[in-house]
Motif scaffolding. Structure first.
Motif, PDB file in Angstrom:
ATOM      1  N   LEU A 105      16.770 -23.187  13.634  1.00 57.57           N
ATOM      2  CA  LEU A 105      15.106 -23.245  13.570  1.00 57.57           C
ATOM      3  C   LEU A 105      14.927 -24.562  13.568  1.00 57.57           C
ATOM      4  O   LEU A 105      15.431 -25.747  13.161  1.00 57.57           O
ATOM      5  N   ASP A 106      13.582 -24.997  14.070  1.00 59.91           N
ATOM      6  CA  ASP A 106      12.986 -26.149  13.978  1.00 59.91           C
ATOM      7  C   ASP A 106      12.408 -26.568  12.752  1.00 59.91           C
ATOM      8  O   ASP A 106      11.288 -26.083  12.408  1.00 59.91           O
ATOM      9  N   GLY A 107      13.089 -27.315  11.815  1.00 60.90           N
ATOM     10  CA  GLY A 107      12.583 -27.687  10.526  1.00 60.90           C
ATOM     11  C   GLY A 107      11.067 -28.640  10.643  1.00 60.90           C
ATOM     12  O   GLY A 107      10.390 -28.562   9.531  1.00 60.90           O
ATOM     13  N   ARG A 108      10.711 -29.037  11.581  1.00 57.29           N
ATOM     14  CA  ARG A 108       9.271 -29.697  11.786  1.00 57.29           C
ATOM     15  C   ARG A 108       8.380 -28.696  11.794  1.00 57.29           C
ATOM     16  O   ARG A 108       7.207 -29.030  11.791  1.00 57.29           O
ATOM     17  N   VAL A 109       8.466 -27.495  12.218  1.00 60.50           N
ATOM     18  CA  VAL A 109       7.500 -26.403  12.488  1.00 60.50           C
ATOM     19  C   VAL A 109       7.187 -25.778  11.195  1.00 60.50           C
ATOM     20  O   VAL A 109       7.883 -25.263  10.263  1.00 60.50           O
ATOM     21  N   PRO A 110       5.808 -25.915  10.865  1.00 64.71           N
ATOM     22  CA  PRO A 110       5.289 -25.343   9.466  1.00 64.71           C
ATOM     23  C   PRO A 110       5.851 -23.852   9.411  1.00 64.71           C
ATOM     24  O   PRO A 110       5.323 -23.031  10.148  1.00 64.71           O
ATOM     25  N   HIS A 111       6.269 -23.797   8.047  1.00 65.83           N
ATOM     26  CA  HIS A 111       6.890 -22.568   7.684  1.00 65.83           C
ATOM     27  C   HIS A 111       7.594 -21.778   8.677  1.00 65.83           C
ATOM     28  O   HIS A 111       7.505 -20.507   8.988  1.00 65.83           O
ATOM     29  N   ALA A 112       8.580 -22.630   9.442  1.00 67.87           N
ATOM     30  CA  ALA A 112       9.435 -21.735  10.227  1.00 67.87           C
ATOM     31  C   ALA A 112      10.126 -20.636   9.734  1.00 67.87           C
ATOM     32  O   ALA A 112      10.279 -19.761  10.507  1.00 67.87           O
ATOM     33  N   MET A 113      10.687 -21.049   8.569  1.00 63.99           N
ATOM     34  CA  MET A 113      11.642 -19.968   7.902  1.00 63.99           C
ATOM     35  C   MET A 113      10.769 -18.630   7.693  1.00 63.99           C
ATOM     36  O   MET A 113      11.285 -17.473   8.094  1.00 63.99           O
ATOM     37  N   LEU A 114       9.475 -18.680   7.277  1.00 63.31           N
ATOM     38  CA  LEU A 114       8.626 -17.601   7.017  1.00 63.31           C
ATOM     39  C   LEU A 114       8.486 -16.753   8.241  1.00 63.31           C
ATOM     40  O   LEU A 114       8.457 -15.577   8.310  1.00 63.31           O
ATOM     41  N   ILE A 115       8.141 -17.421   9.433  1.00 63.04           N
ATOM     42  CA  ILE A 115       7.811 -16.911  10.520  1.00 63.04           C
ATOM     43  C   ILE A 115       8.693 -16.322  11.089  1.00 63.04           C
ATOM     44  O   ILE A 115       8.873 -15.356  11.485  1.00 63.04           O
ATOM     45  N   GLU A 116      10.118 -16.814  11.027  1.00 68.92           N
ATOM     46  CA  GLU A 116      11.297 -16.143  11.475  1.00 68.92           C
ATOM     47  C   GLU A 116      11.849 -14.854  10.603  1.00 68.92           C
ATOM     48  O   GLU A 116      11.986 -13.821  11.337  1.00 68.92           O
ATOM     49  N   ILE A 117      11.699 -14.994   9.507  1.00 67.51           N
ATOM     50  CA  ILE A 117      11.877 -13.631   8.520  1.00 67.51           C
ATOM     51  C   ILE A 117      11.022 -12.510   8.588  1.00 67.51           C
ATOM     52  O   ILE A 117      11.519 -11.626   8.725  1.00 67.51           O
ATOM     53  N   PHE A 118       9.715 -12.953   8.761  1.00 68.49           N
ATOM     54  CA  PHE A 118       8.745 -12.095   8.327  1.00 68.49           C
ATOM     55  C   PHE A 118       7.745 -11.723   9.269  1.00 68.49           C
ATOM     56  O   PHE A 118       6.721 -11.056   9.065  1.00 68.49           O
ATOM     57  N   THR A 119       8.044 -12.215  10.766  1.00 68.24           N
ATOM     58  CA  THR A 119       7.150 -11.801  11.918  1.00 68.24           C
ATOM     59  C   THR A 119       8.015 -11.197  13.094  1.00 68.24           C
ATOM     60  O   THR A 119       8.947 -11.527  12.845  1.00 68.24           O
ATOM     61  N   ARG A 120       7.005 -10.678  13.784  1.00 66.76           N
ATOM     62  CA  ARG A 120       8.014 -10.011  15.028  1.00 66.76           C
ATOM     63  C   ARG A 120       8.692 -10.708  15.979  1.00 66.76           C
ATOM     64  O   ARG A 120       9.704 -10.547  16.393  1.00 66.76           O
ATOM     65  N   GLN A 121       7.745 -11.903  16.049  1.00 68.14           N
ATOM     66  CA  GLN A 121       8.158 -12.885  17.288  1.00 68.14           C
ATOM     67  C   GLN A 121       9.311 -13.898  16.852  1.00 68.14           C
ATOM     68  O   GLN A 121      10.036 -14.367  17.629  1.00 68.14           O
TER      69      GLN A 121
END
Length: 289
Positions: free
Chosen positions: A264-280
Motif C-alpha cells: 500500500l501507499d502509506g502516503r494515502v490517507p487511511h489507505a489501510m482502512l480503504i483496503e480492508i473495508f471497501t470494495r475497491q
C-alpha cells in the motif's frame, strides 16, 4: 479485483463510529502485521492518519502489530556523523559503527516517536525491538559480499507480542534482532514484518511504502496477484528493482499461512482502512492461488 464487502461511503461518511463498527468487526480477534516504511513516515499529517487507523483497528478487536523501518533516518544520522552509507542489493552494509547508529535511530528515536503518535490518538503502545524477550533470533545474512551485521530472522518467539496484545496494548517493533551469541543485527523491516506475520498466524500483512502498489507496464495498479502472476511479471520485466524483494516477502508470508499480504501507499490517507473495508481496495493484494 479484491472482493471487499463495504461501501466506502458507509464507512467514511458514517455519522458515528457505531454506524461503521458492524462493517469493521468482521476481523475482530485477527492479527494484522503492519510494516510502516521509512519513506512513508516522513509527513506529519500522514503519520497522524496512520496512528488513527492503528488505534481504530485495536478498538474494533483487531490486534495490530506495527513493524517500522527507518532507512532515510538512519542515512541522515550516519551522514551527520560522517559515516558513509553503502548498499548491496538494497541492503545497507552494516559495520560496528553503522550498527550502533542504526539501533539508536530504530529502537530509540523512531520507535518512541511512533509510540507517541499512537498515544496522541488515544491508543496505548509499547515500543520494543526484536531483541526484547528474544522476540527475533537472527543469523547473519550470507552472500557474495559481506554485509556486516545484517541479519535475517531465524526464530521468532511471540510471547512478548502476545503479552502486549492481550493487555490491550499495541506492539511497535524495531527491526533489530539478536544472535544466539548476543550479537545485534540490523534486519530489513519488510523481512521482519513477514516473519512476525507468519509466526503470529496473522490474517493480513500490510507493507506501507511510498508507491501505490504493483503497476503494470501502462502504470495501472494491479489489485490482485498470486505467486504465479508475480513470477510471470518478473520474467517479462514488469516487476523489477526494489519491488522484487517486497513481493518475495508477500509470497513467503502467504505460503507461510498468512491469508493475504498487501502493498500500500502509506502516503494515502487511511489507505489501510480503504483496503480492508471497501470494495475497491487501495493497493496490491497477494494471495495464494
Amino acid at each position: 479485483m479484491t472482493d471487499h464487502s463495504v461501501d466506502p461511503a458507509l464507512l467514511f461518511k458514517a455519522e458515528t463510529l457505531a454506524e461503521a463498527l458492524p462493517y469493521m468487526q468482521r476481523y475482530a480477534g485477527s492479527t494484522f502485521v503492519v510494516k510502516y516504511g521509512g519513506h512513508a513516515m516522513g509527513d506529519a499529517e500522514a503519520a497522524e492518519d496512520f496512528a488513527e487507523d492503528i488505534v481504530l483497528l485495536k478498538a474494533v478487536g483487531i490486534n495490530p502489530i506495527v513493524v517500522h523501518g527507518g532507512g532515510p533516518q538512519i542515512g541522515a544520522a550516519l551522514k551527520a556523523q560522517g559515516i558513509e552509507s553503502r548498499f548491496v542489493d538494497g541492503l545497507r552494509v552494516t559495520d560496528a559503527a553503522t550498527m550502533k547508529v542504526a539501533e539508536m535511530v530504530l529502537s530509540g528515536a523512531i520507535n518512541k516517536e511512533i509510540v507517541s503518535w499512537i498515544a496522541a490518538e488515544g491508543g496505548r503502545a509499547v515500543g520494543i525491538s526484536g531483541k526484547d524477550g528474544r522476540l527475533v533470533t537472527a543469523t547473519k545474512v550470507q552472500g557474495a559480499q559481506d554485509l556486516g551485521f545484517v541479519g535475517e530472522p531465524d526464530d521468532v518467539d511471540t510471547r512478548i507480542l502476545d503479552t502486549i496484545s492481550k493487555a490491550g496494548m499495541i506492539p511497535v517493533v524495531a527491526p533489530i534482532g539478536v544472535g544466539t551469541d548476543g550479537q545485534t543485527y540490523n534486519i530489513n523491516a519488510d523481512t521482519m514484518a513477514g516473519a512476525l506475520a507468519i509466526a503470529t498466524g496473522a490474517e493480513r500483512l500490510f507493507l506501507l511504502t511510498d508507491v501505490p502498489g504493483v503497476l503494470d507496464k501502462s502504470k495501472r495498479l494491479l489489485s490482485d496477484l498470486t505467486p504465479a502472476d508475480i513470477a510471470g511479471l518478473q520474467t517479462d520485466g514488469t516487476i523489477h528493482g526494489g519491488m522484487i524483494p517486497k513481493l518475495q516477502t508477500c509470497i513467503d508470508a502467504v505460503e507461510g499461512g498468512v491469508d493475504a499480504a498487501v502493498i500500500l501507499d502509506g502516503r494515502v490517507p487511511h489507505a489501510m482502512l480503504i483496503e480492508i473495508f471497501t470494495r475497491q481496495g487501495a493497493g496490491t493484494l497477494v494471495r495464494r492461488a
